[in-house]
Motif scaffolding. Structure first.
Motif, short mmCIF file in Angstrom:
data_model
loop_
_atom_site.label_atom_id
_atom_site.label_comp_id
_atom_site.label_asym_id
_atom_site.label_seq_id
_atom_site.Cartn_x
_atom_site.Cartn_y
_atom_site.Cartn_z
N TYR A 35 0.82 -1.36 -0.04
CA TYR A 35 0.11 0.00 0.04
C TYR A 35 0.76 1.25 -0.07
O TYR A 35 0.55 2.46 -0.81
CB TYR A 35 -0.90 0.10 1.17
CG TYR A 35 -2.15 1.14 1.14
CD1 TYR A 35 -3.22 0.96 0.36
CD2 TYR A 35 -1.89 2.62 1.70
CE1 TYR A 35 -4.25 1.97 0.46
CE2 TYR A 35 -2.57 3.36 1.84
CZ TYR A 35 -3.70 3.18 0.93
OH TYR A 35 -4.70 4.21 1.01
N ALA A 238 -9.53 -1.47 1.11
CA ALA A 238 -8.89 0.10 0.80
C ALA A 238 -10.04 1.20 1.39
O ALA A 238 -9.46 2.30 1.77
CB ALA A 238 -8.22 0.28 -0.29
N GLN A 247 -1.53 0.25 6.01
CA GLN A 247 -0.08 0.12 5.72
C GLN A 247 0.82 -0.31 7.01
O GLN A 247 1.68 -0.52 6.79
CB GLN A 247 0.54 1.26 5.00
CG GLN A 247 0.56 2.51 5.73
CD GLN A 247 1.01 3.59 4.80
OE1 GLN A 247 1.83 3.50 3.97
NE2 GLN A 247 0.57 4.90 5.22
#
Length: 567
Positions: A35, A238, A247
């Motif tokens: 990410y 996401a 992340q």
């Protein structure tokens, strides 16, 4: 005992091997690791990576239906490009799939360590031993185990993705590509390991029922299903998690489910993750262990690797060594390095698959008869090769250096161990022969492919087939007359059929006096009848400069001479 593996796998089995092999750490751990490289653009990275597998998938399906043998990529590469390339392909396949499975076991251990208070490495090594036991018991047992867990996994992921997509926050997906489109493509190369399950199907082709139909269909269905699920689940995750949360976790999908439905949702996804890691690790153990078998058959590895268990029909020594390699990888390799090496090796293999199809088709070998042919040849293969080069370059110089180092080490093994043991022919020689018009081949590859076709299609040779297979083939240089021809043929066959040379010459000569055996310009079929029940024999003769049978007929360039017993 047959040296080949037992055909037990159905369409559902191999679809679940491919699908289960692709959905694991590549979905449940990797999104968090990448990410930071591409932001929300990782959704597009996963989708692009899936599309980029299509050329290699089509090529692998063609090769696997033409040559359904254990070893998949290794077998295709060695028979098309030679054993130097085959050594690279064999070790690349074995190591990349083993590393992918090790990656899955690490993910499984990470999830289970939340429930079981044991060190992650201890849990991981335990599961290496567990999957070794499952696969030791037989491919049918392992296949049924795979089906149950894969179908359960797919159901849970579809439920999570379709429910969660309605509750995402679109602001978390903006800007969609904060680091530019190049980062999206570079990340696509990094997540390419997530699609390594396709390689596993090809490696198990020898154990598939009706491989001509089931292998391509399973591969196509698997890549469609997995690409859509990856895209859906990563997009949903996401949109559910804040960037700083996504992340900085090793359990991104479970955290997304927690945000979606609390502890109950997290528990369901943790269960799905465990199913995913189990299916990938099991499929990886099942398929990667087939590469040493194929390499050992050809002399690239010591002979003990190809030993098959008498009761379970499994390559038990290869399974044990593969399990040991996976355990050592888990204990000593860093996670990011493990992913990078595995992805690089898979990309190289996908390029080799496309090159192999081009070589096999251009060799014009008659016994190369795939039951499925990749469409848009050779453009699809050329695109696949360019994609592989692009992905490796985009992944960075350290990746190129790793790939180069691996290739150098495998070539050293080839030079020291393989070169002096392997003399088999490969298709590239046929291509060179066509270009240079020089005879370089001994046709051993055609014979091997014929044997594969007979096994694939359950063809049983009759007496005539066997006679043709063992017939004498003569190539006569310079122009000769029919008497000289009969002398050469009689000398070559007298011991085979137990009749003196002089008598054979007399019978052929007498037959020719009765009526000419030249049936059309350039072709003659001299034939005689002899006493005895087992006296049937055939000799094929070619003479470029021509054989003169009589003044009335033009020189003959091809002859089929045969003897048959009296009725």
């Amino acid at each position: 005992m047959s040296p080949y593996l037992k055909k037990e796998l159905t369409l559902v089995d191999i679809f679940c091997v491919a699908t289960g092999a692709m959905i694991s750490s590549g979905l449940f751990v990797l999104p968090a690791l990448v990410y930071g490289q591409a932001g929300p653009g990782i959704v597009l990275s996963y989708f692009i990576a899936g599309l980029l597998t299509i050329p290699a998938m089509m090529s692998k399906a063609e090769l696997a239906t033409a040559m359904p043998r254990a070893g998949g990529d290794y077998f295709f590469i060695s028979r098309s490009m030679g054993f130097a390339a085959g050594t690279i392909g064999g070790f690349s396949s074995w190591f990349s799939l083993s590393l992918k499975s090790a990656f899955a076991i690490i993910g499984l251990s990470a999830y289970l360590s939340l429930l079981v208070k044991l060190p992650l490495n201890v849990i991981a090594v335990f599961f290496c031993l567990l999957f070794l036991f499952i696969n030791y018991k037989g491919v049918g047992f392992a296949g049924r185990f795979q089906v149950v867990f894969t179908l359960s996994l797919l159901a849970l992921l579809v439920f999570y993705g379709t429910w969660g997509i309605h509750l995402i926050k679109l602001e978390r997906l903006s800007p969609f590509m904060p680091y530019g489109y190049k980062s999206v493509f570079a990340t696509a190369g990094f997540v390419f390991i997530s699609y390594g399950g396709l390689t596993k199907v090809a490696s198990m082709a020898e154990e598939v029922r009706n491989p001509g139909k089931n292998i391509p269909l399973a591969m196509i269905l698997a890549i469609i299903v997995v690409t859509l699920i990856y895209t859906l689940v990563v997009y949903t995750t996401a949109g559910l998690l804040p960037p700083e949360k996504l992340q900085n976790t090793l359990t991104p999908i479970a955290d997304g489910a927690m945000a979606l439905a609390g502890v109950g949702g997290r528990t369901l996804i943790e269960l799905a993750a465990i199913f995913a890691f189990i299916t990938t690790a099991n499929a990886g153990m099942m398929s990667s262990s087939r590469y040493p078998v194929a390499m050992s058959r050809d002399g690239l590895l010591p002979g003990f690797f190809r030993k098959i268990h008498k009761k379970f029909k499994t390559p038990w020594i290869s399974l044990c060594v593969t399990s040991l390699f996976m355990a050592l990888s888990i204990l000593f390799l860093q996670l990011e390095m493990l992913v990078k090496v595995g992805s690089t090796l898979l990309i190289i293999l996908f390029a080799f698959a496309n090159i192999s199809v081009i070589i096999m088709r251009e060799s014009k070998i008659l016994n190369y008869q795939p039951q499925f042919r990749a469409p848009f040849y050779p453009y699809l293969q050329a695109i696949g090769i360019l994609i592989a080069v692009f992905l490796i370059v985009e992944m960075g110089t350290d990746t190129v250096q790793l790939a180069g180092l691996f290739i150098v080490l495998t070539l050293i093994w080839y030079w020291i161990y393989v070169r002096i043991r392997v003399t088999k022919e490969y298709a590239l020689i046929h291509v060179i022969e066509r270009i240079t018009a020089k005879e370089l081949t001994s046709y051993t590859l055609e014979t091997e492919l014929k044997e594969i076709l007979q096994e694939r299609d359950n063809i049983v040779e009759d007496r005539f087939d066997n006679t043709i297979k063992h017939s004498i083939v003569l190539d006569i240089r310079g122009r000769v007359d029919r008497n000289h021809l009969f002398e050469i043929v009689a000398a070559a066959t007298e011991e085979r059929i137990g009749i003196k040379k002089e008598k054979l010459i007399g019978l052929f000569t007498e037959r020719e006096r009765e009526t000419s055996t030249v049936i059309r310009p350039g072709l003659a079929i001299p034939h005689i009848i002899v006493d005895g029940e087992q006296k049937f024999d055939i000799v094929l003769v070619r003479c470029r400069d021509g054989i003169v049978f009589s003044k009335e007929t033009s020189p003959v360039h091809a002859c089929l001479l045969y003897t048959s017993p009296s009725p």
